[in-house]
Design an enzyme around this catalytic site. Structure first.
Site, PDB file in Angstrom:
ATOM      1  N   ASP A 183       8.218  -4.859  -5.934  1.00 60.90           N
ATOM      2  CA  ASP A 183       6.980  -5.439  -5.401  1.00 60.90           C
ATOM      3  C   ASP A 183       5.979  -5.669  -6.523  1.00 60.90           C
ATOM      4  OD1 ASP A 183       8.018  -5.613  -2.896  1.00 60.90           O
ATOM      5  OD2 ASP A 183       6.664  -4.174  -1.961  1.00 60.90           O
ATOM      6  N   TYR A 186       3.224  -9.802  -5.069  1.00 60.31           N
ATOM      7  CA  TYR A 186       2.835 -10.056  -3.679  1.00 60.31           C
ATOM      8  C   TYR A 186       2.459 -11.533  -3.494  1.00 60.31           C
ATOM      9  CZ  TYR A 186       3.005  -5.168  -2.333  1.00 60.31           C
ATOM     10  OH  TYR A 186       3.442  -3.891  -2.047  1.00 60.31           O
ATOM     11  N   ASN A 216      10.831  -5.896  -1.454  1.00 57.64           N
ATOM     12  CA  ASN A 216      10.897  -6.844  -0.340  1.00 57.64           C
ATOM     13  C   ASN A 216       9.959  -8.021  -0.521  1.00 57.64           C
ATOM     14  OD1 ASN A 216       9.033  -4.530   0.113  1.00 57.64           O
ATOM     15  ND2 ASN A 216       8.373  -5.723   1.889  1.00 57.64           N
ATOM     16  N   HIS A 299      13.751   0.249  -4.851  1.00 57.13           N
ATOM     17  CA  HIS A 299      12.504   0.016  -4.137  1.00 57.13           C
ATOM     18  C   HIS A 299      12.296   0.919  -2.917  1.00 57.13           C
ATOM     19  CE1 HIS A 299       8.836  -1.995  -3.144  1.00 57.13           C
ATOM     20  NE2 HIS A 299       9.283  -2.380  -1.962  1.00 57.13           N
ATOM     21  N   HIS A 309       8.034   3.018   7.020  1.00 54.98           N
ATOM     22  CA  HIS A 309       9.359   2.653   6.513  1.00 54.98           C
ATOM     23  C   HIS A 309      10.407   3.745   6.686  1.00 54.98           C
ATOM     24  CE1 HIS A 309       7.456  -0.918   5.012  1.00 54.98           C
ATOM     25  NE2 HIS A 309       6.682  -0.248   4.195  1.00 54.98           N
ATOM     26  N   VAL A 337       6.718   2.486   0.103  1.00 56.50           N
ATOM     27  CA  VAL A 337       5.720   3.233   0.867  1.00 56.50           C
ATOM     28  C   VAL A 337       4.458   3.326   0.009  1.00 56.50           C
ATOM     29  CG1 VAL A 337       5.115   5.440   1.909  1.00 56.50           C
ATOM     30  CG2 VAL A 337       7.438   4.542   2.113  1.00 56.50           C
ATOM     31  N   HIS A 338       3.338   2.888   0.563  1.00 60.74           N
ATOM     32  CA  HIS A 338       2.117   2.768  -0.230  1.00 60.74           C
ATOM     33  C   HIS A 338       1.365   4.106  -0.272  1.00 60.74           C
ATOM     34  CE1 HIS A 338       2.368  -1.770   0.820  1.00 60.74           C
ATOM     35  NE2 HIS A 338       3.248  -1.399  -0.080  1.00 60.74           N
TER      36      HIS A 338
END
Length: 437
Positions: A183, A186, A216, A299, A309, A337-338
């Site tokens: 990622d 974006y 993703n 990822h 997720h 996962v943020h």
């Protein structure tokens, strides 16, 4: 001129509308359980697509033993893929010729994307270089050939104010290589956002090697029209050929005494896949006397106690975790996962002294915000977890000892919000790589 401008604006509007429709159509069938918080304000950079032979979006990556790949973009399609370089500013003793490519995405046309491999280079040395025979001059430092060596780690960057804060923090630390577990920009189908991302990271990415893998948000496929990774693969070429891989989505490289494997969460990984066969072969080639540390990135996290997720990596984990366990993998980094989370050594869902430490670090600054909700109670294998933006630093001190620290953006760079000393599995008797033969 006015008529042409109106036509151009109309075409851009049609293109943008078409992309939104296609994205909505492609994602309509996806099962969405996690609802993200409102997006954060984007960090805007001016996008200047004017004709120019001046290098833009310059970044470097490792390209085999003692070699560096320099990548950049020019609006001028006739600009040469040449890099001049040397160890003194303004004095370029060496010159290398590379290759160039470009791609189209609906109504978008990329600039000319140049990739040039330079070397052999001296270890732990500052080089000055320029691209395409044009100023400005850039400089980078090659990694050391022996310990100690330090990696900066941050995933899910994006282009927000938090991204800028993360990059500013990383710029203050002394590191040799940047690791990014997916990622990047974006861009999400809006191609000029790849250009602004390249511009945003250029100050850091042109000075130290950036080693990345796909997430993703690099998937930008339009069925029957556009390949899903065309933007990522065209712009961020990694040393897959140098490591015996057939895909830019998975590869490996050595730095000092560390063997690092970058895997693809979004390409086939079952036991009949090319990626699985490549991983198995790559692990069997490792000489732990030369590279006593084994680090892996991909990822989607295998160990994740955040509500976001959940279960997405179960299939990949069931297929590939036994290989990494048999090889004695020391540390596994993931994003997606943020938030931030660090585990104990773990395997097959349980603490295991021979398993890898898993670190989720998808908190680089993305536009979608933080994933703040965690499962309760905290799993036995989870040691530290927090939903804050930040980055990590992995300092490999010698063949047996390393130090890991996580730095949240809210604090000054020297502040370690989480830290741990790590002992490698080399000499522990854990590795049973022979079972893969």
């Amino acid at each position: 001129m006015e008529v042409k401008l109106k036509i151009l604006l109309l075409l851009q509007l049609i293109s943008f509308t078409a992309i939104l429709f296609i994205v909505a159509t492609v994602r309509a069938g996806e099962e969405v359980e996690y609802v993200r918080p409102p997006p954060r304000k984007a960090f805007r950079l001016p996008w200047d697509p004017k004709l120019s032979s001046q290098p833009q979006q310059v970044h470097i990556s490792l390209a085999g033993d003692k070699h560096i790949r320099v990548s950049w973009i020019t609006s001028d399609k006739s600009s040469p893929s040449v890099v001049e370089y040397g160890t003194s500013t303004g004095e370029y003793s060496f010159k290398a010729q590379g290759e160039s490519t470009k791609y189209s995405y609906l109504f978008y046309r990329s600039g000319m994307i140049h990739h040039t491999v330079i070397g052999p280079l001296q270890d732990n040395t500052v080089y000055f270089y320029r691209c395409g025979g044009e100023d400005p001059e850039f400089q980078f430092k090659t990694p050391p050939s022996k310990f100690p060596v330090t990696f900066a780690v941050a995933g899910d960057l994006g282009q927000t104010g938090w991204t800028k804060s993360t990059l500013d923090h990383i710029d203050q630390c002394k590191y040799d290589v940047h690791l990014l577990p997916g990622d990047l920009s974006y861009a999400d189908y809006i191609q000029h956002r790849w250009d602004t991302f390249g511009q945003l990271v250029q100050p850091l990415a042109s000075a130290r090697p950036w080693m990345v893998t796909q997430g993703n948000h690099e998937k930008e496929n339009i069925p029957f029209i556009v390949d899903k990774f065309i933007s990522y693969n065209s712009r961020w070429k990694m040393p897959f050929e140098e490591s015996g891989s057939t895909s830019n989505l998975y590869y490996s490289f050595d730095v000092a005494g560390v063997h690092t494997i970058m895997l693809g969460s979004y390409t086939n990984y079952d036991e009949y896949s090319d990626q699985y066969r490549w991983l198995k072969a790559d692990l069997l080639k490792i000489d732990r006397k030369k590279t006593p540390w084994l680090v892996v990135l991909f990822h989607v996290p295998w160990y994740n106690s955040n509500e976001a997720h959940q279960g997405e990596a179960d299939d990949m984990m069931s297929t590939m975790e036994p290989l990494l366990y048999a090889a004695g993998a020391d540390i596994v980094f993931a994003g997606h996962v943020h938030a931030y989370e660090r585990t104990k050594r773990v395997y097959n869902g349980k603490p295991d002294p021979c398993g890898a430490i898993h670190i989720t670090i998808g908190d680089g600054g993305n536009k979608e915000g933080l994933a703040r909700k965690y499962e309760q109670p905290q799993p036995e294998w989870s040691v530290f977890r927090e939903a804050s933006f930040g980055h990590g630093e992995l300092a490999i001190i010698n063949s047996t000892h390393a130090s890991w620290s996580w730095h949240r953006n809210d604090d000054d760079e020297p502040v370690r919000s989480d830290q741990v000393s790590i002992t490698s599995l080399i000499g522990s008797g854990c590795s049973s790589i022979g079972v893969m033969n």
